[in-house]
Design an enzyme around this catalytic site. Structure first.
Site, PDB file in Angstrom:
ATOM      1  N   LYS A 124       1.950  -2.827   6.482  1.00 27.13           N
ATOM      2  CA  LYS A 124       2.406  -2.675   5.097  1.00 27.13           C
ATOM      3  C   LYS A 124       3.881  -2.265   5.035  1.00 27.13           C
ATOM      4  O   LYS A 124       4.583  -2.623   4.073  1.00 27.13           O
ATOM      5  CB  LYS A 124       1.520  -1.678   4.348  1.00 27.13           C
ATOM      6  CG  LYS A 124       0.102  -2.180   4.143  1.00 27.13           C
ATOM      7  CD  LYS A 124       0.070  -3.543   3.425  1.00 27.13           C
ATOM      8  CE  LYS A 124      -1.329  -4.050   3.155  1.00 27.13           C
ATOM      9  NZ  LYS A 124      -1.344  -5.340   2.424  1.00 27.13           N
ATOM     10  N   SER A 133       0.854  -1.186   0.000  1.00 33.17           N
ATOM     11  CA  SER A 133       0.000   0.000   0.000  1.00 33.17           C
ATOM     12  C   SER A 133       0.886   1.231   0.000  1.00 33.17           C
ATOM     13  O   SER A 133       2.059   1.159   0.400  1.00 33.17           O
ATOM     14  CB  SER A 133      -0.886   0.011   1.255  1.00 33.17           C
ATOM     15  OG  SER A 133      -1.494   1.280   1.443  1.00 33.17           O
ATOM     16  N   TYR A 139      -2.417  -0.538  10.243  1.00 36.76           N
ATOM     17  CA  TYR A 139      -2.370  -0.933   8.833  1.00 36.76           C
ATOM     18  C   TYR A 139      -1.059  -0.498   8.205  1.00 36.76           C
ATOM     19  O   TYR A 139      -0.410  -1.278   7.489  1.00 36.76           O
ATOM     20  CB  TYR A 139      -3.549  -0.300   8.092  1.00 36.76           C
ATOM     21  CG  TYR A 139      -3.644  -0.699   6.637  1.00 36.76           C
ATOM     22  CD1 TYR A 139      -3.943  -2.003   6.269  1.00 36.76           C
ATOM     23  CD2 TYR A 139      -3.452   0.240   5.630  1.00 36.76           C
ATOM     24  CE1 TYR A 139      -4.052  -2.373   4.933  1.00 36.76           C
ATOM     25  CE2 TYR A 139      -3.547  -0.119   4.299  1.00 36.76           C
ATOM     26  CZ  TYR A 139      -3.852  -1.415   3.956  1.00 36.76           C
ATOM     27  OH  TYR A 139      -3.947  -1.776   2.628  1.00 36.76           O
TER      28      TYR A 139
END
Length: 244
Positions: A153, A136, A149
């Site tokens: 990533k 991402s 998150y």
């Protein structure tokens, strides 16, 4: 890129919807036999119907122990698209243990175990292959309500680089694709909010919202012979967002 993957076998996790589904169809369109992994039988049935004869559905949970064993047992594997993952938006002080553990288990541990199993299968067949990890843009930068998150990533970005070094002697390439927010069935409700769409477009210099097919195009390139000397890299498909 029709035919560039003729005779090759690819495996895509999280293939039932969104980015994974688009990747599975793109690889099948390029000639690959695609093993599509999802927990949802109906999604896999619909996917297989769209590419008759090219999709082999596997109903598996990527966080379980069965999938890595099944991957290692494959007689041939040329491409892995390590796509399964999720997000839960939370302000850093509100992150609960259940969210923290769930994101680490799926986005990091399962991604590593699947990539490790795919690498083992590729080495066992004599080497060669391409592993593409779906990362991402927040694997390169931060983002509000995305602490966990973003952490997962960033881990995928580091895993990609180190795996590329370890597996280079086996001619196995390992890369990542790092998209900005993509309009998928999961994010579609957000994009119905004009304020959300406006804010998303404001962060993207090219002023277009990414579609799953945009990510699939980058994945197909990295999986193909066109990227034969590309490894340890992260291809940002973000409309220029991280250039700002």
């Amino acid at each position: 890129m029709s035919g560039v993957l003729d005779g090759r076998t690819a495996l895509v996790t999280g293939a039932g919807k969104g980015i994974g589904r688009a990747c599975a169809l793109a690889l099948a369109g390029a000639g690959a036999r695609v093993i599509a992994v999802s927990r949802t039988p109906a999604d896999l049935e619909a996917l297989a119907a769209e590419a008759p004869g090219a999709i082999e559905p596997w109903i598996e949970d990527v966080t379980g122990d069965a999938l890595p064993s099944r991957i290692k047992a494959l007689p041939r594997l040329d491409v892995l698209v390590n796509n399964a993952g999720t997000n839960r938006l939370q302000y850093v002080l509100d992150v609960d243990d259940a969210t923290l553990d769930m994101l680490i288990a799926l986005n990091i541990r399962a991604a590593f175990k699947v990539a490790q199993a795919a690498a083992a299968a590729m080495v066992a067949q004599g080497g060669g292959g391409s592993i593409v990890n779906i990362s991402s843009q927040v694997g390169h930068v931060g983002g509000p309500r995305r602490t966990v998150y973003s952490m997962t990533k960033h881990a995928i970005e580091g895993m990609t680089k180190s795996m590329a070094i370890d597996l280079a002697p086996h001619a196995i390439r390992v890369n990542a694709v790092a998209p900005t927010v993509v309009e998928t069935p999961m994010t579609a409700p957000f994009f119905k909010d004009p304020a959300y769409r406006e804010a998303a477009l404001a962060s993207i210099p090219l002023k277009e919202v990414l579609q799953p097919e945009d990510v699939a195009g980058a994945v197909l390139y990295l999986a193909s012979p066109a990227a034969r000397l590309v490894t340890g890299s992260s291809l940002r498909v973000d409309g220029g967002a991280t250039a700002m």
